[in-house]
Design an enzyme around this catalytic site. Structure first.
Site, PDB file in Angstrom:
ATOM      1  N   LYS A  42      35.799  46.830  31.055  1.00 49.45           N
ATOM      2  CA  LYS A  42      34.406  46.774  31.820  1.00 49.45           C
ATOM      3  C   LYS A  42      33.640  47.626  31.184  1.00 49.45           C
ATOM      4  O   LYS A  42      32.407  47.358  30.732  1.00 49.45           O
ATOM      5  CB  LYS A  42      34.475  47.025  33.198  1.00 49.45           C
ATOM      6  CG  LYS A  42      33.451  46.451  34.077  1.00 49.45           C
ATOM      7  CD  LYS A  42      33.606  46.779  35.559  1.00 49.45           C
ATOM      8  CE  LYS A  42      34.699  46.013  36.227  1.00 49.45           C
ATOM      9  NZ  LYS A  42      35.120  46.550  37.749  1.00 49.45           N
ATOM     10  N   ARG A 112      33.337  51.933  39.905  1.00 48.80           N
ATOM     11  CA  ARG A 112      33.956  50.678  39.596  1.00 48.80           C
ATOM     12  C   ARG A 112      35.157  50.919  38.760  1.00 48.80           C
ATOM     13  O   ARG A 112      34.909  51.573  37.540  1.00 48.80           O
ATOM     14  CB  ARG A 112      33.100  49.744  38.785  1.00 48.80           C
ATOM     15  CG  ARG A 112      31.719  49.774  39.325  1.00 48.80           C
ATOM     16  CD  ARG A 112      30.827  48.836  38.562  1.00 48.80           C
ATOM     17  NE  ARG A 112      31.152  47.570  38.361  1.00 48.80           N
ATOM     18  CZ  ARG A 112      30.534  46.582  37.484  1.00 48.80           C
ATOM     19  NH1 ARG A 112      29.621  47.162  36.554  1.00 48.80           N
ATOM     20  NH2 ARG A 112      30.979  45.604  37.299  1.00 48.80           N
ATOM     21  N   GLY A 121      40.015  41.536  41.096  1.00 48.98           N
ATOM     22  CA  GLY A 121      40.507  41.800  42.354  1.00 48.98           C
ATOM     23  C   GLY A 121      41.518  42.836  42.656  1.00 48.98           C
ATOM     24  O   GLY A 121      42.056  43.006  43.878  1.00 48.98           O
ATOM     25  N   MET A 123      41.940  46.187  41.686  1.00 50.22           N
ATOM     26  CA  MET A 123      41.668  47.664  41.964  1.00 50.22           C
ATOM     27  C   MET A 123      40.573  47.500  42.921  1.00 50.22           C
ATOM     28  O   MET A 123      39.676  46.705  42.973  1.00 50.22           O
ATOM     29  CB  MET A 123      41.520  48.444  40.714  1.00 50.22           C
ATOM     30  CG  MET A 123      43.120  48.569  40.300  1.00 50.22           C
ATOM     31  SD  MET A 123      43.051  49.551  38.698  1.00 50.22           S
ATOM     32  CE  MET A 123      42.119  48.492  37.702  1.00 50.22           C
ATOM     33  N   ARG A 366      33.085  39.518  30.056  1.00 44.43           N
ATOM     34  CA  ARG A 366      34.339  39.558  29.542  1.00 44.43           C
ATOM     35  C   ARG A 366      34.739  38.145  28.981  1.00 44.43           C
ATOM     36  O   ARG A 366      34.191  37.098  29.428  1.00 44.43           O
ATOM     37  CB  ARG A 366      35.487  40.121  30.305  1.00 44.43           C
ATOM     38  CG  ARG A 366      35.251  39.118  31.670  1.00 44.43           C
ATOM     39  CD  ARG A 366      36.361  39.667  32.854  1.00 44.43           C
ATOM     40  NE  ARG A 366      36.261  38.860  34.075  1.00 44.43           N
ATOM     41  CZ  ARG A 366      36.443  39.524  35.122  1.00 44.43           C
ATOM     42  NH1 ARG A 366      36.774  40.724  35.412  1.00 44.43           N
ATOM     43  NH2 ARG A 366      36.285  38.663  36.349  1.00 44.43           N
ATOM     44  N   HIS A 484      38.843  34.417  44.408  1.00 44.73           N
ATOM     45  CA  HIS A 484      40.271  35.058  43.962  1.00 44.73           C
ATOM     46  C   HIS A 484      41.315  33.855  43.844  1.00 44.73           C
ATOM     47  O   HIS A 484      42.026  33.963  42.793  1.00 44.73           O
ATOM     48  CB  HIS A 484      40.820  36.104  45.055  1.00 44.73           C
ATOM     49  CG  HIS A 484      42.005  36.496  44.864  1.00 44.73           C
ATOM     50  ND1 HIS A 484      43.430  35.927  45.242  1.00 44.73           N
ATOM     51  CD2 HIS A 484      42.524  37.486  43.948  1.00 44.73           C
ATOM     52  CE1 HIS A 484      44.263  36.671  44.912  1.00 44.73           C
ATOM     53  NE2 HIS A 484      43.825  37.587  43.976  1.00 44.73           N
ATOM     54  N   SER A 808      72.676  27.950  13.381  1.00 45.98           N
ATOM     55  CA  SER A 808      71.660  27.602  14.468  1.00 45.98           C
ATOM     56  C   SER A 808      72.019  28.760  15.540  1.00 45.98           C
ATOM     57  O   SER A 808      72.947  28.458  16.075  1.00 45.98           O
ATOM     58  CB  SER A 808      71.748  26.264  14.967  1.00 45.98           C
ATOM     59  OG  SER A 808      70.924  25.955  16.068  1.00 45.98           O
ATOM     60  N   CYS A 875      68.231  27.073  18.765  1.00 50.93           N
ATOM     61  CA  CYS A 875      68.130  25.908  19.253  1.00 50.93           C
ATOM     62  C   CYS A 875      68.357  26.297  20.978  1.00 50.93           C
ATOM     63  O   CYS A 875      68.475  25.292  21.799  1.00 50.93           O
ATOM     64  CB  CYS A 875      69.350  24.983  19.098  1.00 50.93           C
ATOM     65  SG  CYS A 875      70.930  25.179  19.068  1.00 50.93           S
ATOM     66  N   TYR A 895      63.565  27.039  11.362  1.00 49.33           N
ATOM     67  CA  TYR A 895      62.984  26.284  12.278  1.00 49.33           C
ATOM     68  C   TYR A 895      63.377  26.714  13.527  1.00 49.33           C
ATOM     69  O   TYR A 895      64.355  27.755  13.898  1.00 49.33           O
ATOM     70  CB  TYR A 895      63.674  24.687  12.029  1.00 49.33           C
ATOM     71  CG  TYR A 895      64.787  24.629  12.364  1.00 49.33           C
ATOM     72  CD1 TYR A 895      65.383  24.533  13.783  1.00 49.33           C
ATOM     73  CD2 TYR A 895      65.878  24.522  11.440  1.00 49.33           C
ATOM     74  CE1 TYR A 895      66.841  24.179  14.053  1.00 49.33           C
ATOM     75  CE2 TYR A 895      67.162  24.442  11.807  1.00 49.33           C
ATOM     76  CZ  TYR A 895      67.718  24.412  12.875  1.00 49.33           C
ATOM     77  OH  TYR A 895      68.789  24.196  13.057  1.00 49.33           O
TER      78      TYR A 895
HETATM   79  P1  ADP Z   1      35.728  43.558  39.956  1.00 42.47           P
HETATM   80  O1  ADP Z   1      36.640  44.389  38.643  1.00 42.47           O
HETATM   81  O2  ADP Z   1      36.508  43.624  41.087  1.00 42.47           O
HETATM   82  O3  ADP Z   1      34.904  42.433  39.589  1.00 42.47           O
HETATM   83  P2  ADP Z   1      33.225  45.192  39.725  1.00 42.47           P
HETATM   84  O4  ADP Z   1      33.169  46.446  39.255  1.00 42.47           O
HETATM   85  O5  ADP Z   1      32.914  44.317  38.751  1.00 42.47           O
HETATM   86  O6  ADP Z   1      34.715  44.710  40.365  1.00 42.47           O
HETATM   87  O7  ADP Z   1      32.427  45.161  40.941  1.00 42.47           O
HETATM   88  C1  ADP Z   1      32.492  43.962  41.806  1.00 42.47           C
HETATM   89  C2  ADP Z   1      31.156  43.481  42.241  1.00 42.47           C
HETATM   90  O8  ADP Z   1      30.245  44.607  42.667  1.00 42.47           O
HETATM   91  C3  ADP Z   1      30.376  43.108  40.919  1.00 42.47           C
HETATM   92  O9  ADP Z   1      30.550  41.726  40.946  1.00 42.47           O
HETATM   93  C4  ADP Z   1      28.915  43.274  41.205  1.00 42.47           C
HETATM   94  O10 ADP Z   1      28.104  42.097  41.715  1.00 42.47           O
HETATM   95  C5  ADP Z   1      29.062  44.441  42.292  1.00 42.47           C
HETATM   96  N1  ADP Z   1      28.528  45.651  41.444  1.00 42.47           N
HETATM   97  C6  ADP Z   1      29.180  46.444  40.662  1.00 42.47           C
HETATM   98  N2  ADP Z   1      28.374  47.229  40.032  1.00 42.47           N
HETATM   99  C7  ADP Z   1      27.007  47.037  40.711  1.00 42.47           C
HETATM  100  C8  ADP Z   1      25.872  47.789  40.196  1.00 42.47           C
HETATM  101  N3  ADP Z   1      25.898  48.563  39.560  1.00 42.47           N
HETATM  102  N4  ADP Z   1      24.742  47.479  40.974  1.00 42.47           N
HETATM  103  C9  ADP Z   1      24.873  46.500  41.860  1.00 42.47           C
HETATM  104  N5  ADP Z   1      26.254  45.704  42.097  1.00 42.47           N
HETATM  105  C10 ADP Z   1      27.188  45.873  41.471  1.00 42.47           C
HETATM  106 MG    MG Z   2      33.611  42.284  38.202  1.00 44.63          MG
END
Ligand code: ADP
Ligand code: MG
Ligand code: MG
Length: 917
Positions: A42, A112, A121, A123, A366, A484, A808, A875, A895
């Protein structure tokens, strides 16, 4: 969890000189997209997007080295960190023109997590950090939107309370404590409609909520929620690092083989707000459809929401295409972003964005997870669009994902006779039928009992991972195509239908109600993850497009776009790979399929599989029950024609390709009946006494048949068996060759450990060959070699190679004998072994390179020292497993051989191995 011992390479930098914090914003960034191991996926891509001038809110990334340090030093930080964070905050404040904790213009941030590989989802992320009783008023005033300000504040309290202060469900509690508080307030305010949407709560209500949340935190933790933003930040950063080792993150890493020592980075980023009203919102989109690969903007959007709402799947969002009508300007920006992202990253992107009062902000990008179908289509089409080269296409597609393209779909006739009971969103393609279970645990145990299982949930959460793994398919009532459930299903290649809002799922009664019908735990349902349809009962499945084109031949390539991209990919793979691929196949029709899937020969024909057809088994039993060589000879003579005609069928189907034929391998007791009634039947059929049958069965009993009288040990003690088999091979060869088809038999002697075993068997094979060639007046070319499946054979391979023309590797038995571990009994302890990381993967599925692989290496080296051009192959089951295939390439085998349906996987993996050189 204890931290890993450090690898000797891990540098021990003097913490003063190390840069731990990387800023980004306003078109400049300290980091870039290549720094994923340091900044996490990220963080690296936030830096990269900033550099290419996409609208990214400013912020900074705390590197993964800090996480490593944190776990290596008893959860403390490097001394130099604090100052670097201070500097970064000042920079961020300057860039935003706002100040942390300021009473008039406060800076709010998102904290984040972000590991090297995305872990959807797994962490925790905390939004709106910096709010407290003072700053919330400033936010309300500046935005002239009190409701919005208190909505942010209550979200922050909720996330912070949960993630940092640990206010979570206690055992025995049904619901999250914060949700309970919300529900209570709704009941007070809307007694007639207690399930109103959150958007119906006004500023005053939300303010009440923030008071109650703070009270809840105090009650549950004995501590006050921290007012000071810097203290909040410290807590949040610690929680993100801490979440690297929460249980679901650990399970996830185990499944996807992400090393625990990688660690996560922490991103601190200025907030942008999707919840300011109906000109704002949050979304998740893909630059192409991640289910089919179609080149369209795909995704979803929630008006007036912060991003977590989309991902959590609590509200079902609308398709992003809807923005074309609702916010045409934002839609246009999104289309631009889509092109910018793809032409910069050269891959399909999965991106998160927020619209604040009509302005688009990018929050993440990503490489998008995708189904096997989408992977192939996108890669092939991107080559046509000149975004990537064929090499990239071959490299990029996870070889395993090809097995999805061969997976069955619902039979179109069976489907006509059943009624769709409901529809959801197609989130993971393929057809799945199974008994429904409403909890991950129950799904898991049912699957362990051998049932086919569908996991049915209102929505899934990371806790459900084990149940999802165990299920054939996943069905949810809530959540969109980036919920999720959908994300994880696509990654696992599971069939998934989500957001089927008509389903009324009741966990307390384990039942599902839909359009007047009731289904209970254990009832069958069927789901189609390609269309989103849900059917009652078990629906018959039918073959995929690829199988229909290649094998059933009731579909032409022109009629099947997915076949055409598949065929293109296979062509590129075949042009690049050096390993040949063969199939494990025992019957002429199987051999035909294998050739259609690209087999360049048969790598393992298990002759005993032919023994069970029709009345052959009687002759086999007669042979086993024989009291002397003479009687045995008579029984074998009856088997000869059957074996001969099978071999002839295989040679014909191969049209000149080689066939490795293994002589009888399993212990004889596997062929005879063990219960009294069938023993009596058999005695009658053979005209002998039941006692005699029973006695012979007793004689053949072995305490440990896997290590008993089997493999070449049979041929040594009963040479007439090998003789018959050799004769069947050569007579078939003579017959087919006489009809003008080239024949290349390779006779393989199993379970050899001593050179002399092989010498004796080979001598016998040559004798028979000579006889048959003379009788039929024909010249045959053939090889005789051995299966290497005992450690002793590996270490005396130079001796064995004196007589063996080929090796083999029979890695199923070689794994059993090397590990001293029975494949059929390992189930009782292997899962624990994997949890403890004694073994990373099941060694019967993924070759144990460090142990079994070493023995193979030795055998290759020794074998070649005697016979330079000895032919080498594998094999075992591992021959169709991508990592093992790549290992075989590195060993320089000629092979790999695997089951016919794994051949495309093996071809692609082999090409990937060749490209790695
Ligand atoms: P994950 O890795 O679980 O996707 P993120 O760090 O991407 O977690 O955060 C989840 C959500 O929080 C993002 O999809 C985004 O919508 C919201 N978010 C993250 N950073 C910001 C920010 N700087 N401003 C507004 N919303 C944010
Ligand atoms: Mg995200
Ligand atoms: Mg074996």
């Amino acid at each position: 969890m204890p931290t890993k011992s450090k690898s000797p390479k891990a540098k021990k930098p003097s913490s003063k000189s190390v840069k731990y914090v990387y800023s980004f914003g306003n078109g400049k960034a300290d980091g870039n997209g290549k720094m994923k191991s340091l900044l996490g996926g990220k963080g690296a891509n936030l830096a990269e997007m900033t550099r290419i001038r996409l609208p990214v809110p400013s912020g900074f990334t705390i590197s993964t080295e800090v996480c490593t340090y944190f776990y290596d030093h008893n959860r403390t930080y490097p001394p130099a960190l604090e100052k670097q964070i201070d500097e970064a905050i000042h920079k961020l404040e300057a860039s935003m023109g706002k100040k942390f904790g300021d009473a008039t213009n406060p800076l709010l941030v998102a904290v984040r997590s972000g590991a090297r590989d995305s872990m959807p989802g797994m962490m925790d992320t905390i939004l709106n950090l910096g709010l407290n009783d003072r700053t919330v008023r400033a936010l309300a005033e500046r935005s002239r939107n009190e409701r919005f300000a208190y909505d942010c504040y209550r979200r922050f309290l909720q996330m912070y309370g949960d993630v940092v202060m640990g206010v979570q469900k206690r055992t025995g509690e049904e619901h999250e404590p914060f949700e309970v508080v919300i529900e209570e307030l709704k009941k007070e305010l809307f007694p007639n409609d207690p399930h109103v949407s959150d958007t119906k709560l006004d500023a005053t209500a939300l303010r009440t909520l923030t008071d109650r949340f703070r009270k809840l935190i105090r009650e549950r933790t004995g501590k006050d929620f921290p007012e000071d933003p810097r203290e909040q930040l410290r807590g949040a950063v610690g929680a993100v690092f801490g979440s690297w080792n929460n249980e679901r993150a650990i399970i996830y890493r185990r499944k996807y083989n992400i090393p625990h020592e990688w660690g996560t980075a922490v991103n601190v980023q200025a907030m942008v707000f999707g919840n300011t009203g109906n000109d704002s919102g949050s979304g998740v989109s893909f630059t192409r459809d991640p289910a089919t690969g179609e080149k369209v903007l795909y995704g979803e959007f929630l008006l007036n929401a912060q991003g977590e709402d989309v991902v959590a799947g609590v509200r079902t969002p609308e398709p992003v295409l809807q923005l074309k009508v609702e916010m045409p300007e934002v839609y246009r920006q999104l289309q631009d972003v889509r092109h910018t992202l793809e032409s910069h990253f050269h891959d399909m992107q999965d991106f998160e964005f927020t619209v604040e009062q009509g302005r688009l902000f990018m929050l993440q990008t990503r490489n998008g997870k995708r189904t096997g179908f989408a992977a192939v289509r996108i890669a092939v089409e991107m080559v046509k669009e000149k975004l990537i080269k064929p090499d990239d296409a071959v490299r990029r597609i996870p070889a395993d994902s090809l097995s999805q393209l061969l997976a069955p779909v619902f039979d179109s006739n069976a489907r006509k006779t059943t009624q769709v009971i409901a529809r959801g969103l197609p989130a993971g393609p393929g057809a799945a039928s199974g008994k429904i279970y409403f909890s991950a645990n129950e799904a898991e145990s049912a699957a362990q009992r051998g049932e086919k299982v569908l996991l049915v949930r209102i929505e899934t959460s990371p806790e459900d991972i084990r149940g999802m793994l165990a299920a054939e398919g996943i069905l949810t009532a809530r959540g969109g195509v980036s919920s999720h459930a959908a994300l994880v299903a696509r990654q696992m290649g599971k069939v998934c239908v989500c957001g089927a809002s008509e389903l009324q799922i009741d966990y307390s009664t384990n039942s599902l109600h839909v359009r007047g019908q009731n289904f209970r735990k254990g009832d069958y349902l069927s789901i189609d993850g390609t269309t989103g349809e849900i059917f009652p009962g078990e629906v018959k499945t039918s073959p995929s497009d690829i199988v229909r084109v290649l094998i059933d031949k009731d579909l032409t390539p022109a009629e099947s776009p997915i076949y055409r991209v598949f065929a293109q990919l296979m062509q590129w793979a075949d042009q690049r790979r050096k390993l040949e691929v063969r199939a494990n196949a025992d019957q002429p029709d199987q051999v035909g399929h294998a050739v259609a899937f690209g087999a360049q020969g048969v790598g393992l024909c298990r002759t005993e599989h032919m023994f069970f057809e029709g009345d052959r088994i009687d002759h086999v039993r007669e042979m086993i029950l024989a009291e002397n060589a003479d009687e045995r000879g008579k029984a074998l003579a009856k088997l000869l024609p059957a074996q001969r005609s099978d071999f002839a069928g295989i040679f014909k189907a191969l049209k000149g390709l080689p066939a490795t034929i293994r002589f009888l391998d399993p212990p004889l007791h596997e062929f005879i009946p063990h219960d009294e009634a069938s023993q009596r039947d058999l005695a009658e059929k053979l005209g002998i006494s039941a006692d005699r049958v029973a006695r012979r069965v007793k004689e053949l009993h072995e305490f440990n048949p896997m290590l008993g009288h089997r493999g070449c040990r049979l041929g040594i003690v009963y040479p007439e068996i090998s003789e018959m088999q050799a004769r069947a091979v050569f007579e078939a060869a003579a017959e087919v060759q006489a009809s003008g088809i080239k024949v290349r038999p390779e006779i393989m002697i199993p379970l050899v450990g001593f050179p002399k075993e092989l010498e004796l068997q080979i001598a016998l094979v040559h004798q028979v060959a000579q006889k048959v060639q003379k009788e039929r007046n024909i010249k045959l070319s053939y090889l005789v070699g051995t299966m290497i499946e005992i450690p002793r054979a590996c270490v005396v391979a130079d001796e064995i190679a004196k007589s063996a023309q080929f090796f083999s590797f029979g890695t199923n038995d070689l794994t059993q004998t090397t590990l001293g571990m029975s494949r059929d009994d390992a189930g009782s302890f292997l899962p624990r072994y994997q949890e403890e990381e004694i073994v990373r993967q099941n060694p019967f599925a993924v070759l144990d390179q460090g142990g079994v692989g070493k023995l193979m290496e030795t055998a290759v080296k020794l074998g070649r020292s005697t016979r330079k051009d000895i032919k080498l192959g594998i094999c075992g089951e591992h021959g169709g497993e991508p990592d093992s295939v790549k290992f075989c390439h590195r060993l320089g085998l000629a092979y790999v051989s695997c089951s016919p349906f794994r051949l495309p996987v093996a071809r692609l993996a082999a090409a990937q191995a060749a490209l790695k050189e």
